[in-house]
Design an enzyme around this catalytic site. Structure first.
Site, PDB file in Angstrom:
ATOM      1  N   ARG A  77      79.860 -21.217 -54.095  1.00 15.73           N
ATOM      2  CA  ARG A  77      81.315 -21.116 -53.917  1.00 15.73           C
ATOM      3  C   ARG A  77      81.995 -21.711 -55.138  1.00 15.73           C
ATOM      4  NH1 ARG A  77      83.090 -24.119 -48.658  1.00 15.73           N
ATOM      5  NH2 ARG A  77      82.269 -22.283 -47.592  1.00 15.73           N
TER       6      ARG A  77
ATOM      7  N   ARG B 159      88.007 -30.523 -51.266  1.00 17.49           N
ATOM      8  CA  ARG B 159      87.599 -29.140 -51.504  1.00 17.49           C
ATOM      9  C   ARG B 159      88.620 -28.405 -52.372  1.00 17.49           C
ATOM     10  NH1 ARG B 159      84.116 -27.140 -47.658  1.00 17.49           N
ATOM     11  NH2 ARG B 159      82.748 -28.751 -46.837  1.00 17.49           N
TER      12      ARG B 159
ATOM     13  N   LYS C 292      84.288 -33.307 -44.940  1.00 19.05           N
ATOM     14  CA  LYS C 292      85.055 -32.492 -45.882  1.00 19.05           C
ATOM     15  C   LYS C 292      86.529 -32.873 -45.842  1.00 19.05           C
ATOM     16  CE  LYS C 292      83.790 -28.664 -43.863  1.00 19.05           C
ATOM     17  NZ  LYS C 292      83.684 -27.285 -43.313  1.00 19.05           N
TER      18      LYS C 292
ATOM     19  N   LYS D 270      90.443 -31.319 -47.035  1.00 21.96           N
ATOM     20  CA  LYS D 270      91.106 -30.120 -47.551  1.00 21.96           C
ATOM     21  C   LYS D 270      92.587 -30.341 -47.786  1.00 21.96           C
ATOM     22  CE  LYS D 270      87.843 -27.054 -45.318  1.00 21.96           C
ATOM     23  NZ  LYS D 270      87.654 -26.019 -44.270  1.00 21.96           N
TER      24      LYS D 270
ATOM     25  N   CYS E   8      85.815 -14.311 -40.383  1.00 27.29           N
ATOM     26  CA  CYS E   8      84.935 -15.160 -41.186  1.00 27.29           C
ATOM     27  C   CYS E   8      83.644 -14.406 -41.510  1.00 27.29           C
ATOM     28  CB  CYS E   8      84.600 -16.428 -40.422  1.00 27.29           C
ATOM     29  SG  CYS E   8      83.466 -16.102 -39.059  1.00 27.29           S
TER      30      CYS E   8
ATOM     31  N   CYS F 123      75.573 -16.846 -42.219  1.00 25.40           N
ATOM     32  CA  CYS F 123      76.024 -18.143 -41.735  1.00 25.40           C
ATOM     33  C   CYS F 123      75.083 -18.692 -40.671  1.00 25.40           C
ATOM     34  CB  CYS F 123      77.429 -18.059 -41.160  1.00 25.40           C
ATOM     35  SG  CYS F 123      77.925 -19.671 -40.541  1.00 25.40           S
TER      36      CYS F 123
ATOM     37  N   CYS G  57      82.037 -18.446 -34.572  1.00 20.61           N
ATOM     38  CA  CYS G  57      81.770 -19.683 -33.839  1.00 20.61           C
ATOM     39  C   CYS G  57      83.037 -20.513 -33.865  1.00 20.61           C
ATOM     40  CB  CYS G  57      80.592 -20.435 -34.463  1.00 20.61           C
ATOM     41  SG  CYS G  57      81.060 -21.569 -35.768  1.00 20.61           S
TER      42      CYS G  57
ATOM     43  N   CYS H 139      86.593 -20.918 -39.333  1.00 17.92           N
ATOM     44  CA  CYS H 139      86.744 -20.625 -40.756  1.00 17.92           C
ATOM     45  C   CYS H 139      87.833 -19.614 -41.089  1.00 17.92           C
ATOM     46  CB  CYS H 139      85.412 -20.175 -41.340  1.00 17.92           C
ATOM     47  SG  CYS H 139      84.176 -21.462 -41.211  1.00 17.92           S
TER      48      CYS H 139
HETATM   49  C1  SRM Z   1      83.765 -18.516 -46.537  1.00 12.01           C
HETATM   50  C2  SRM Z   1      84.561 -19.201 -45.416  1.00 12.01           C
HETATM   51  C3  SRM Z   1      85.065 -18.195 -44.371  1.00 12.01           C
HETATM   52  C4  SRM Z   1      85.571 -16.895 -44.970  1.00 12.01           C
HETATM   53  O1  SRM Z   1      85.104 -15.841 -44.498  1.00 12.01           O
HETATM   54  O2  SRM Z   1      86.419 -16.938 -45.862  1.00 12.01           O
HETATM   55  C5  SRM Z   1      83.777 -20.273 -44.703  1.00 12.01           C
HETATM   56  C6  SRM Z   1      82.441 -20.157 -44.451  1.00 12.01           C
HETATM   57  C7  SRM Z   1      81.672 -21.156 -43.887  1.00 12.01           C
HETATM   58  N1  SRM Z   1      82.129 -22.328 -43.379  1.00 12.01           N
HETATM   59 FE1  SRM Z   1      84.048 -22.786 -43.090  1.00 12.01          FE
HETATM   60  N2  SRM Z   1      84.557 -21.332 -44.317  1.00 12.01           N
HETATM   61  C8  SRM Z   1      85.785 -21.137 -44.839  1.00 12.01           C
HETATM   62  C9  SRM Z   1      86.939 -21.759 -44.474  1.00 12.01           C
HETATM   63  C10 SRM Z   1      87.051 -22.656 -43.438  1.00 12.01           C
HETATM   64  C11 SRM Z   1      88.281 -23.012 -42.773  1.00 12.01           C
HETATM   65  C12 SRM Z   1      89.657 -22.439 -43.081  1.00 12.01           C
HETATM   66  C13 SRM Z   1      90.405 -23.278 -44.081  1.00 12.01           C
HETATM   67  O3  SRM Z   1      89.898 -24.325 -44.559  1.00 12.01           O
HETATM   68  O4  SRM Z   1      91.550 -22.907 -44.397  1.00 12.01           O
HETATM   69  C14 SRM Z   1      87.937 -23.886 -41.755  1.00 12.01           C
HETATM   70  C15 SRM Z   1      88.890 -24.470 -40.685  1.00 12.01           C
HETATM   71  C16 SRM Z   1      89.780 -25.550 -41.175  1.00 12.01           C
HETATM   72  C17 SRM Z   1      89.088 -26.868 -41.029  1.00 12.01           C
HETATM   73  O5  SRM Z   1      88.346 -27.245 -41.933  1.00 12.01           O
HETATM   74  O6  SRM Z   1      89.254 -27.474 -39.950  1.00 12.01           O
HETATM   75  C18 SRM Z   1      86.496 -24.066 -41.856  1.00 12.01           C
HETATM   76  C19 SRM Z   1      85.748 -24.868 -41.023  1.00 12.01           C
HETATM   77  C20 SRM Z   1      84.362 -25.024 -41.126  1.00 12.01           C
HETATM   78  C21 SRM Z   1      83.591 -25.965 -40.339  1.00 12.01           C
HETATM   79  C22 SRM Z   1      84.140 -26.970 -39.307  1.00 12.01           C
HETATM   80  C23 SRM Z   1      84.528 -28.240 -39.961  1.00 12.01           C
HETATM   81  C24 SRM Z   1      84.815 -29.300 -38.937  1.00 12.01           C
HETATM   82  O7  SRM Z   1      85.838 -29.948 -39.021  1.00 12.01           O
HETATM   83  O8  SRM Z   1      83.960 -29.464 -38.037  1.00 12.01           O
HETATM   84  C25 SRM Z   1      82.232 -25.779 -40.728  1.00 12.01           C
HETATM   85  C26 SRM Z   1      81.011 -26.485 -40.163  1.00 12.01           C
HETATM   86  C27 SRM Z   1      80.825 -27.861 -40.744  1.00 12.01           C
HETATM   87  O9  SRM Z   1      81.477 -28.216 -41.742  1.00 12.01           O
HETATM   88  O10 SRM Z   1      80.016 -28.592 -40.173  1.00 12.01           O
HETATM   89  C28 SRM Z   1      82.248 -24.746 -41.734  1.00 12.01           C
HETATM   90  C29 SRM Z   1      81.103 -24.264 -42.397  1.00 12.01           C
HETATM   91  C30 SRM Z   1      81.043 -23.096 -43.082  1.00 12.01           C
HETATM   92  C31 SRM Z   1      79.751 -22.504 -43.636  1.00 12.01           C
HETATM   93  C32 SRM Z   1      79.521 -23.120 -45.005  1.00 12.01           C
HETATM   94  C33 SRM Z   1      78.522 -22.625 -42.728  1.00 12.01           C
HETATM   95  C34 SRM Z   1      77.621 -23.822 -43.038  1.00 12.01           C
HETATM   96  O11 SRM Z   1      78.127 -24.967 -42.934  1.00 12.01           O
HETATM   97  O12 SRM Z   1      76.466 -23.588 -43.359  1.00 12.01           O
HETATM   98  C35 SRM Z   1      80.163 -21.026 -43.763  1.00 12.01           C
HETATM   99  C36 SRM Z   1      79.430 -20.222 -44.818  1.00 12.01           C
HETATM  100  C37 SRM Z   1      79.206 -18.819 -44.314  1.00 12.01           C
HETATM  101  C38 SRM Z   1      78.695 -17.915 -45.381  1.00 12.01           C
HETATM  102  O13 SRM Z   1      77.553 -17.392 -45.235  1.00 12.01           O
HETATM  103  O14 SRM Z   1      79.417 -17.707 -46.373  1.00 12.01           O
HETATM  104  N3  SRM Z   1      83.532 -24.306 -41.955  1.00 12.01           N
HETATM  105  N4  SRM Z   1      85.983 -23.291 -42.878  1.00 12.01           N
HETATM  106  C39 SRM Z   1      85.759 -20.036 -45.904  1.00 12.01           C
HETATM  107  C40 SRM Z   1      85.518 -20.659 -47.259  1.00 12.01           C
HETATM  108  C41 SRM Z   1      86.693 -21.504 -47.674  1.00 12.01           C
HETATM  109  C42 SRM Z   1      86.517 -22.075 -49.067  1.00 12.01           C
HETATM  110  O15 SRM Z   1      86.630 -21.283 -50.028  1.00 12.01           O
HETATM  111  O16 SRM Z   1      86.249 -23.272 -49.189  1.00 12.01           O
HETATM  112  S1  SF4 Z   2      83.448 -19.769 -38.253  1.00 14.99           S
HETATM  113 FE1  SF4 Z   2      81.429 -20.314 -37.722  1.00 14.99          FE
HETATM  114  S2  SF4 Z   2      80.395 -18.387 -37.925  1.00 14.99           S
HETATM  115 FE2  SF4 Z   2      82.239 -18.128 -39.014  1.00 14.99          FE
HETATM  116  S3  SF4 Z   2      81.687 -18.652 -41.042  1.00 14.99           S
HETATM  117 FE3  SF4 Z   2      82.517 -20.473 -40.120  1.00 14.99          FE
HETATM  118  S4  SF4 Z   2      80.757 -21.507 -39.423  1.00 14.99           S
HETATM  119 FE4  SF4 Z   2      80.092 -19.473 -39.816  1.00 14.99          FE
END
Ligand code: SRM
Ligand code: SF4
Ligand SMILES: Cc1cc2nc3c(=O)[nH]c(=O)nc-3n(C[C@H](O)[C@H](O)[C@H](O)COP(=O)(O)OP(=O)(O)OC[C@H]3O[C@@H](n4cnc5c(N)ncnc54)[C@H](O)[C@@H]3O)c2cc1C
Ligand SMILES: Cc1cc2nc3c(=O)[nH]c(=O)nc-3n(C[C@H](O)[C@H](O)[C@H](O)COP(=O)(O)O)c2cc1C
Lengths: 564, 557
Positions: free
Chosen positions: B75, B144, B208, B210, B431, B437, B476, B480
């Site tokens: 990323r 981030r 993390k 943000k 997402c 994922c 899930c 995201c």
């Molecule tokens: C690529 C992306 C979704 C998309 O289709 O665009 C994404 C993809 C993933 N997110 Fe996310 N998140 C993405 C935005 C978000 C957002 C939205 C935002 O930030 O505006 C959220 C919700 C806001 C927040 O953080 O509360 C988000 C909350 C999570 C979480 C839950 C965090 C938590 O508070 O528990 C995880 C899981 C974790 O961190 O344990 C996670 C984890 C992941 C992971 C890295 C799975 C992992 O931990 O192994 C996913 C990778 C999937 C893949 O194969 O690419 N992602 N993730 C976004 C990348 C953003 C970036 O460029 O950095």
């Molecule tokens: S929402 Fe859940 S399934 Fe979708 S990319 Fe984030 S971690 Fe993976």
């Protein structure tokens, strides 16, 4: 009720015990009383157990490895298996079976253990022999704490298994609980561990008598192409059950292939109308012509003498020296039925093919495993398939096959404490999977170093997961890999050997046995040259001295090869 | 602190990692596996990478005695989502040679490449480095990628706002040189003092972190879902400072009642310049010191704020920064949409916002957008910008070049597709989810387009096809695609099953509520059909679907 002074001692113990201590004591006592409570069979003199893990993020796996390591110290051999890899048909054969499994999703087993979990719940089979215990990993912040572990524990009970210890549930901080569970299990298993090793478990190879060419009948229980999609290769791992089979690591599996139906039909269509069920004698035995062509006569890759005889018989002038029978009959048809029948008499029988076994008697009792590379080649522009490799590759599970064991006395494991170096690219891995399984099952102390090579890491790494487990549990001391087509320049096993020349020579000088298996040309020649070069340079010898040294190794049986 | 008695495993990995080095170099050398060692899997996140495997292929490979098909996702760090034409060309080639070829625009205005095998990681990072691109701190327990309103309509302020995004990103960068040593083979540090890190120390953040910067009235980046949201405040078109919102976050965990989604709490106004920088820095240090380090599910800033109270948090920040946080200034949000097609900014430069389904830049039957953007980049006449809605904006096009750029976009049907896609589709987010994922319970971006094609006819049935309803899907509950802030959202619970949430508002200032659980496709379509029918008849003048659903349904759940 305890009597004084035991009581005071006990209360003192509790007085300054932390909650963790109390939890432990509780668990320990539960463990002690468990068998009685659950009617477990008395345990003792146990030397072999299976420890299976189901994991998502690796915790269970790590614990399984810990267990194996600690079991070894107490003289117990624990076979570590990933439930993702576990062969369900083995379950009824298991005696001591320990499971470490986490809970995922909403109370579900890890993805990798679903197959096993469903099997347990769906099938109505019995596991009376099974003595088991479960370590359940989980997280109390989930409503269904350790559900998957609990389900398995209960299901084993239902199927007739008996607990050797109560299930233990662990929270995110699982270390203490886990090691207490391990203690409890090892306690129980090693009670009376002094008893002699029961024969069969580690029966020394020497004691087995040679079986010559005795023919066995077996059933194909599994036939998988080990190469992943996108590979240039197809390599079939075939497992055949034959209870009475006797062999030793290094032996080969021999079989006479059947001719393809299509070829047989083509021949009959060119026979001048001979009936397939007409009975004739061939080498003093009578067969129908159909059976003869299908099971007995070699019809592919006719040797030149045969083609000559056919020319004389039919009075034709035939220049080509390479022929399959259908093409021959097509190009130079027989005059009539009688000529066809007398032609059959001139053909040779189908030659048996050999496949070095990849199984070990100690680890895969009652089974032989082989690994067969699909052979295909082009003859003047047409792609043809190797007869036996394609016959075997197409064998469906459940087929009955006749085979024999081809002894290979010159390719035997050395004494258990000796180090071995195994060089086996491609299907050459076969005897080394057997060696490793045997040394694992018999706890041989010698070090094991494997050189393996193929085209691509992602699609062609034969037996990868099994090798990884042996590497993690220390059975495989060292592994050196050469994937020829993953980078611009071609890299083969002999290149890896040269990179490790110093260490390789130290092993050899230290008395290690060197084994080489696989395709003769060009692999085995290149490898032998490299070995010589290593002996010469690292052993600081003259070319002549190096040759003598190498010869000496061969004479002492310290260098053996099985190349084809 | 009380709940930090038992540090979580990750905490130990961080502190003992020698500033994010761990055993990564050795891990890369392990020949027998395509994976890297357990502890290092947590560490490479700080370097912008995730270890993944193709979940579609697990079962079959297991039968073949082959290990999982491991690969890595990278990323990029792009504060504000800006990328130049030469960088685009480099990225295009790297994606083709080293990854699956798909360039994935994320919901945080950057891109991800998937499917990079272990042996290709270093070459990939080297190529990015040559193009002056890096992936430092785009994942992991650290600040981030910083998001920024991308909408060219707001562009009088853009230069200044992007300046802040950059400055904050730099201020909050880790000091360790590990990234350069491990991936770019630079000299090992002799004097470790060089990387002493007063902000992150050796433990980094509990989780993390943000940051997003929004320029009202368009809340295109969902500012309130960030741990720290900055709302630009202007007086007669001059930036004066920011309203500061803390404690936003989307994630919940099925069956874990202690977890919840939360929108940021506005704690007040801070003038631009040094003041805001100091305040931001201390907001991070308070989370560093008070965040939960024993339970990662409760470690985000949102839980810290609710634990210590927003006022206490504010006072503590004032104490540490020596700056008094003034009462918040008035502001308002009108929506979160990208405005598609051509738009002109205050300097007369042109911007084309193209719709990219789930942010996947690849050539498909709808549009050959990957070829189109590559050709645009090759002209050197435009730069690029990503939006928080997973779209791309062809930027900074001079009046005289507009025609030739349009011609390229037409040729590959980019303009055609952007015009024809329905409002529902163009406002939708999904997402990544399966197959890469590891946390996915259900499909995301692979399934959303299919489902939308089945929902569009339902809307049409009631003449609602023009409604720009905001609908989001995640595989899930991690959220995201920010489902908690959508009018309609589907959150995966199991293969083919989703929880249906309703009632978020269009501007992203109200969370939605769960309405039905564990629905399959038929149940989803059936339920939506009834809801749309009701909306058609009971809706009050110009009432959005989210407001309607709240009034008629979830308010009463
Ligand atoms: C690529 C992306 C979704 C998309 O289709 O665009 C994404 C993809 C993933 N997110 Fe996310 N998140 C993405 C935005 C978000 C957002 C939205 C935002 O930030 O505006 C959220 C919700 C806001 C927040 O953080 O509360 C988000 C909350 C999570 C979480 C839950 C965090 C938590 O508070 O528990 C995880 C899981 C974790 O961190 O344990 C996670 C984890 C992941 C992971 C890295 C799975 C992992 O931990 O192994 C996913 C990778 C999937 C893949 O194969 O690419 N992602 N993730 C976004 C990348 C953003 C970036 O460029 O950095
Ligand atoms: S929402 Fe859940 S399934 Fe979708 S990319 Fe984030 S971690 Fe993976
Ligand atoms: C001790 C020993 C151990 C072995 N272990 C293994 C093992 O573990 N795994 C394994 O895969 N193999 C092993 N082999 C090789 C195996 O026995 C077979 O030789 C191999 O499978 C090819 O047999 P086939 O019947 O499939 O091909 P065949 O039909 O016998 O053809 C073999 C070759 O003959 C030539 N040929 C055949 N027909 C024609 C024609 N019409 N025109 C021109 N050329 C032709 C081609 O070059 C072809 O490649 C071993 C061999 C030995 C001796
Ligand atoms: C997505 C997810 C769901 C989980 N669900 C449960 C659950 O329902 N019950 C439980 O006891 N533990 C649950 N756990 C906790 C795991 O069982 C625990 O982390 C365990 O240590 C993992 O062991 P492993 O690495 O061998 O998979 C869950 C963990 C994850 C990541």
């Amino acid at each position: 009720m305890l009597a004084e002074p035991k009581l005071t001692q006990f209360l003192n113990l509790l007085k300054d015990a932390s909650p963790e201590d109390v939890a432990w004591i509780k668990g320990y006592l539960a463990g002690l009383t468990a068998p009685a409570a659950t009617g477990a069979a008395p345990v003792g003199g146990v030397h072999k157990v299976t420890i299976a893990y189901g994991t998502e993020t690796g915790n269970s796996k790590r614990l399984a490895a810990d267990f194996a390591a600690r079991a070894k110290k107490t003289g117990i051999h624990a076979r570590v298996v990933n439930l993702e890899q576990y062969r369900l048909t083995d379950l009824p054969k298991e005696e001591y079976f320990l499971t470490i499994i986490s809970t995922q999703g909403e109370g579900e087993p890890p993805e990798s253990a679903k197959k096993f979990y469903d099997h347990l719940h769906n099938n109505g089979f019995k596991l009376d022999k099974l003595k088991y215990s479960v370590l359940a990993l989980g997280d109390t912040s989930y409503p269904l704490f350790c559900k998957a572990g609990e389900d398995i524990d209960e299901q084993f009970q239902r199927l007739g298994g008996s607990r050797i210890a109560e299930i233990r549930r662990c929270d995110v901080e699982y270390d203490d609980d886990a090691s207490q569970w391990i203690n409890t299990i090892l306690d129980k298993l090693s009670t009376a561990a002094a008893e002699p090793v029961t024969a069969g478990v580690t029966a020394p190879a020497a004691e087995k008598k040679s079986t010559g060419k005795k023919s066995y009948t077996g059933t194909v229980i599994s036939n998988v192409d080990l190469n992943d999609r996108g590979s240039n290769k197809a390599t079939y791992h075939i497992e055949i059950a034959a209870d009475d089979v006797e062999y030793e690591p290094g032996d080969a599996f021999g079989i006479v292939p059947e001719n393809p139906v299509t070829a047989v039909e083509k021949i009959l269509s060119l026979s001048g109308g001979t009936l397939p069920d007409r009975v004739i004698t061939y080498k003093n035995e009578s067969y129908t012509i159909g059976d003869l062509l299908r099971y007995k006569l070699n019809i592919s890759h006719l040797i030149t003498p045969v083609i000559k005889r056919y020319a004389d018989l039919t009075g034709k002038t035939i220049t080509a020296t390479k022929y399959d029978l259908p093409d021959l009959l097509q190009a130079h048809p027989v005059k009539d039925t009688e000529q066809f029948v007398s032609m059959l008499g001139m053909l040779n029988p189908i030659a048996p093919r050999l496949y070095t076994m990849s199984s070990s008697p100690a680890a895969h009792g009652g089974e032989v495993h082989t690994i067969v590379a699909k052979d295909s080649f082009t003859v003047d522009g047409r792609t043809k398939l190797g007869l036996c490799s394609n016959f075997l590759g197409a064998l469906p599970e459940g087929t009955t096959v006749n085979f024999f064991v081809q002894k290979n006395k010159r390719f035997r494991l050395p004494a258990p404490e000796r180090d071995i170096i195994m060089i086996g690219p491609g299907t050459g891995i076969a005897p080394f999977r057997s060696f490793l399984a045997e040394r694992d099952a018999t706890d041989a102390k010698g070090r094991n170093w494997l050189f393996f090579g193929e085209q691509h890491f992602a699609t062609d790494f034969l037996y990868q997961t099994e090798l990884q487990t042996w590497f993690e549990t220390g059975v495989l001391t060292k592994i050196s890999l050469a994937f020829s087509r993953d980078q611009p320049e071609k890299i083969y096993v002999q290149h890896r050997m040269w990179e490790h020349a110093d260490e390789l020579y130290q092993w050899i000088a230290g008395g290690a046995h060197v084994y080489l298996c696989g395709k003769k040309d060009p692999m085995s020649t290149d490898v032998e040259e490299t070995l010589l070069k290593i002996i010469e340079t690292k052993g600081e010898k003259t070319p002549e001295a190096a040759v003598d040294y190498f010869q000496q190794m061969k004479n002492e049986g310290k260098f053996s090869e099985d190349v084809y | 602190m009380e709940d930090n008695k038992h540090l979580s495993g990750i905490e130990k990995i961080k502190t003992s990692s020698d500033h994010l080095r761990g055993e990564i170099t050795e891990s890369l050398k392990d020949e027998i596996t395509g994976a890297i060692r357990e502890g290092d899997q947590a560490l490479i996140k700080f370097h912008g990478m995730y270890q993944q495997d193709n979940r579609d292929r697990r079962e079959e490979r297991a039968a073949k005695k082959l290990d999982r098909l491991y690969s890595f996702m990278i990323r990029l760090r792009l504060p504000g989502g800006l990328i130049s034409a030469p960088q685009w060309i480099a990225m295009h080639h790297i994606a083709g040679e080293k990854s699956t070829g798909v360039i994935k625009i994320t919901t945080r205005q950057t891109v991800q490449l998937h499917g990079i095998v272990k042996s290709s990681i270093k070459p990939t990072i080297a190529s990015f480095n040559a193009a002056m691109l890096d992936s430092i701190a785009t994942c992991g327990d650290i600040n981030r990628n910083i998001t920024c309103t991308a909408h060219p309509g707001q562009s009088p302020l853009h230069a200044e706002i992007f300046g802040y995004a950059d400055a904050i990103s730099t201020m909050l960068m880790p000091k360790t040189k590990a990234y350069y040593e491990i991936w770019l083979d630079q000299e090992k540090l002799v004097d470790k003092k060089e990387e002493a890190d007063p902000l992150y120390q050796d433990r980094y953040l509990p989780r993390k972190f943000k940051i997003g910067i929004v320029i009202p009235p368009n809340n295109d980046i969902d500012v309130l879902t960030n741990d720290l949201g900055l709302i630009a405040i202007t007086e007669n078109n001059e930036l004066t400072g920011f309203n500061v919102a803390i404690g936003g976050g989307m994630s919940t965990t099925h069956g874990n009642a202690a977890t919840y989604a939360r929108l940021g709490t506005v704690i007040g106004f801070v003038p631009k310049g040094d003041d805001i920088m100091k305040v931001i820095y201390e907001i991070v240090t308070v989370q560093r010191d008070y965040g939960n380090r024993s339970d990662r599910k409760l470690a985000r800033l949102k839980y810290t704020v609710d634990k210590v109270g927003a006022d206490w948090y504010k006072t503590e920040v004032e104490k540490r920064s020596g700056i008094t946080i003034a009462p918040a200034k008035p502001y308002s949000f009108t929506g979160r949409h990208d405005n598609y097609g051509w738009a002109k900014n205050h300097e007369g430069k042109w911007y084309y916002t193209a719709y990219v389904a789930s942010g996947r830049i690849t050539d498909d039957e709808d549009q050959a957008i990957k070829s189109a953007l590559f050709e645009v980049a090759e002209t050197g006449l435009a730069s690029f910008r990503f939006s928080g809605n997973q779209n791309v904006i062809v930027s900074d096009v001079a009046e005289k070049d507009k025609a030739s750029i349009t011609a390229i976009l037409d040729k590959y049907n980019v303009t055609g597709y952007t015009q024809s896609a329905s409002p529902l589709r163009k406002n939708a987010l999904a997402c990544v989810a399966l197959p890469t994922c590891p946390l996915a319970l259900a499909e995301g971006q692979r399934y959303m387009p299919v489902l939308l094609s089945k929902i569009e006819p339902l809307l049409a049935r009631y003449g609602l096809e023009k409604e720009p309803i905001i609908m989001r899907m995640t595989g899930c509950p991690n959220g995201c695609a920010r489902p908690g802030a959508a009018e309609i959202s589907l959150v995966g619970t199991a293969p083919g099953r989703y929880n249906l949430h309703l009632g978020g508002d269009r501007a992203g200032t109200r969370l939605n509520t769960i309405y039905r659980e564990h629905l399959d496709e038929q149940e989803i379509l059936g339920t939506l059909d009834k809801l749309f029918a009701g909306y058609k008849v009971d809706r009050e003048a110009a009432e959005t679907f989210g407001d309607y659903a709240l009034r008629k349904h979830v308010a009463t759940v």
